[in-house]
Design an enzyme around this catalytic site. Sequence first.
Site, PDB file in Angstrom:
ATOM      1  N   CYS A 163     -96.235  78.279 -22.685  1.00 22.78           N
ATOM      2  CA  CYS A 163     -96.887  79.475 -22.154  1.00 22.78           C
ATOM      3  C   CYS A 163     -96.692  79.496 -20.643  1.00 22.78           C
ATOM      4  O   CYS A 163     -96.892  78.483 -19.964  1.00 22.78           O
ATOM      5  CB  CYS A 163     -98.375  79.477 -22.497  1.00 22.78           C
ATOM      6  SG  CYS A 163     -99.254  80.914 -21.831  1.00 22.78           S
ATOM      7  N   GLU A 337    -127.596  88.196 -13.722  1.00 21.90           N
ATOM      8  CA  GLU A 337    -126.602  87.813 -14.722  1.00 21.90           C
ATOM      9  C   GLU A 337    -127.326  87.490 -16.030  1.00 21.90           C
ATOM     10  O   GLU A 337    -128.426  86.924 -16.015  1.00 21.90           O
ATOM     11  CB  GLU A 337    -125.818  86.595 -14.237  1.00 21.90           C
ATOM     12  CG  GLU A 337    -124.952  85.906 -15.262  1.00 21.90           C
ATOM     13  CD  GLU A 337    -123.843  86.786 -15.802  1.00 21.90           C
ATOM     14  OE1 GLU A 337    -123.621  86.768 -17.025  1.00 21.90           O
ATOM     15  OE2 GLU A 337    -123.197  87.501 -15.006  1.00 21.90           O
ATOM     16  N   ASP A 386    -120.008  94.447 -10.957  1.00 21.48           N
ATOM     17  CA  ASP A 386    -118.750  93.993 -11.552  1.00 21.48           C
ATOM     18  C   ASP A 386    -118.985  93.761 -13.046  1.00 21.48           C
ATOM     19  O   ASP A 386    -119.046  92.626 -13.519  1.00 21.48           O
ATOM     20  CB  ASP A 386    -118.287  92.712 -10.866  1.00 21.48           C
ATOM     21  CG  ASP A 386    -116.898  92.267 -11.321  1.00 21.48           C
ATOM     22  OD1 ASP A 386    -116.277  92.982 -12.134  1.00 21.48           O
ATOM     23  OD2 ASP A 386    -116.446  91.196 -10.883  1.00 21.48           O
ATOM     24  N   CYS A 413    -112.611  95.892 -14.420  1.00 22.72           N
ATOM     25  CA  CYS A 413    -111.364  95.477 -15.067  1.00 22.72           C
ATOM     26  C   CYS A 413    -110.914  96.520 -16.079  1.00 22.72           C
ATOM     27  O   CYS A 413    -109.952  96.299 -16.809  1.00 22.72           O
ATOM     28  CB  CYS A 413    -111.543  94.112 -15.736  1.00 22.72           C
ATOM     29  SG  CYS A 413    -112.828  94.091 -17.004  1.00 22.72           S
TER      30      CYS A 413
END
Length: 457
Positions: A163, A337, A386, A413
Amino acid sequence: MARKRKELPLLEGVEVTGIAAEGKAIAKVDEQVVFIPFAAPGDVGDILLTRKKQNYAEGVMVRLLRPSPLRVEPFCKHFGTCGGCKWQHLPYGEQLRYKHQQVIDSLERIGKVKPTDVHFIVGSERQTFYRNKLEFTFNSFPSPVLGFHTPGRFDKVLDVNKCWLQEDISNRIRLFVKSFCLSHEGYSFFDPKRQEGLMRNLMIRTSSTGEIMVVLVFFYEDEEKREALLNALPQNFPEITSLQYVVNTKCNDSLTNQTVIPFYGKNHIIERMEGLSFKIGPKSFYQTNSEQAYTLYHIIREFAALTGKERIYDLYTGTGTIANFLAARSAEVVGIEYVAEAVEDAHSNAILNNITNTRFFTGDMKDLLTTSFFEQHGRPDLIVTDPPRAGMHTAVTEALLTARPTRIIYVSCNPATQARDLQLLSSAYNIRVVQPVDMFPHTHHVENVALLCLNEQ
């Protein structure tokens, strides 16, 4: 009696014209859009349809008649069958151009917003061996393999030889583990359909400090076999600084609610960035491209334009990397979080770096971020958010509108869900600047940073 599946046609001599949002190439045949994986704009070939809907179709290119002038030779032998690195056949400059356009298209088509300033995407200096974390799966069918799930299949795993995503030590450790299990009796590979087999998953994390974490996941406890394999790893790889294991008897591979048990070395590795040290545990979220993470955080700090007087809320703080990165130039940072272990790491990271102006809280964002929370801990001047790929819950966007900080920095993302959330926030905020960042070369994934300012500014 089972209904006979209708045979789908072969489309001959089709020209590929572009790239779609999820990374597949697109072609237009008789006014219908066809999505094709592993093709390049300018390719001409025969496409076998695999799925046909009223508004679109999906297919695979079974014969390449004329390759696109854009095409380059893929460097990985698993290209085309592995679920990752699907853009190896495109030059890196073209990849960046498509990702940049993907961000603009998402903002305009989904978010219905037009930012005044969209900076061109920041590319990654390293396009191979850039990841610091990989997770591999054992599978027994049709033969014992250790690698990545093939696209769209929970029960099929591609046996990976080399990989190109993580430093070569990762390849050597993975191949050793597989060889050890095959050459010793009793190390059966997992079968997800039958829910049987000892060996289940392997996680490898590396850091820029040279530390290496290995986590082996077993389906059931077999102390003799477990200890034999775990003892063999540091003997053959003294570079390993953290060796841990999990016994996961659940039907799924998630480790969120599983106990990770240290076996050798530390229970964490250390990552460093701009003089700061970050403790990374097996369940901790940390940007998987360490070098680009610094680029990303530098952009966030630049957008924040801190004076040293601000109270910052860092939502989805993970191990507190952004919070601790911004702390030195702010009055206070409040991090939130939902993963308890990550919050423990965030606290540890603050102590590790002698940072005294950060506070961290554990909880589901939509439940914790309320008016009473703002009243108790102070209203923010700046919010950095985020979230995961799914974006923010509507309750969270409403909480942001209630808090009304002067600035919001939205890091995402997934430009599609980010655009959706930005549309919800547009009643009170305008998008001042957008900066895409490429964290994942050779994939369609793109990170995007958007600076939002209150409308009255």
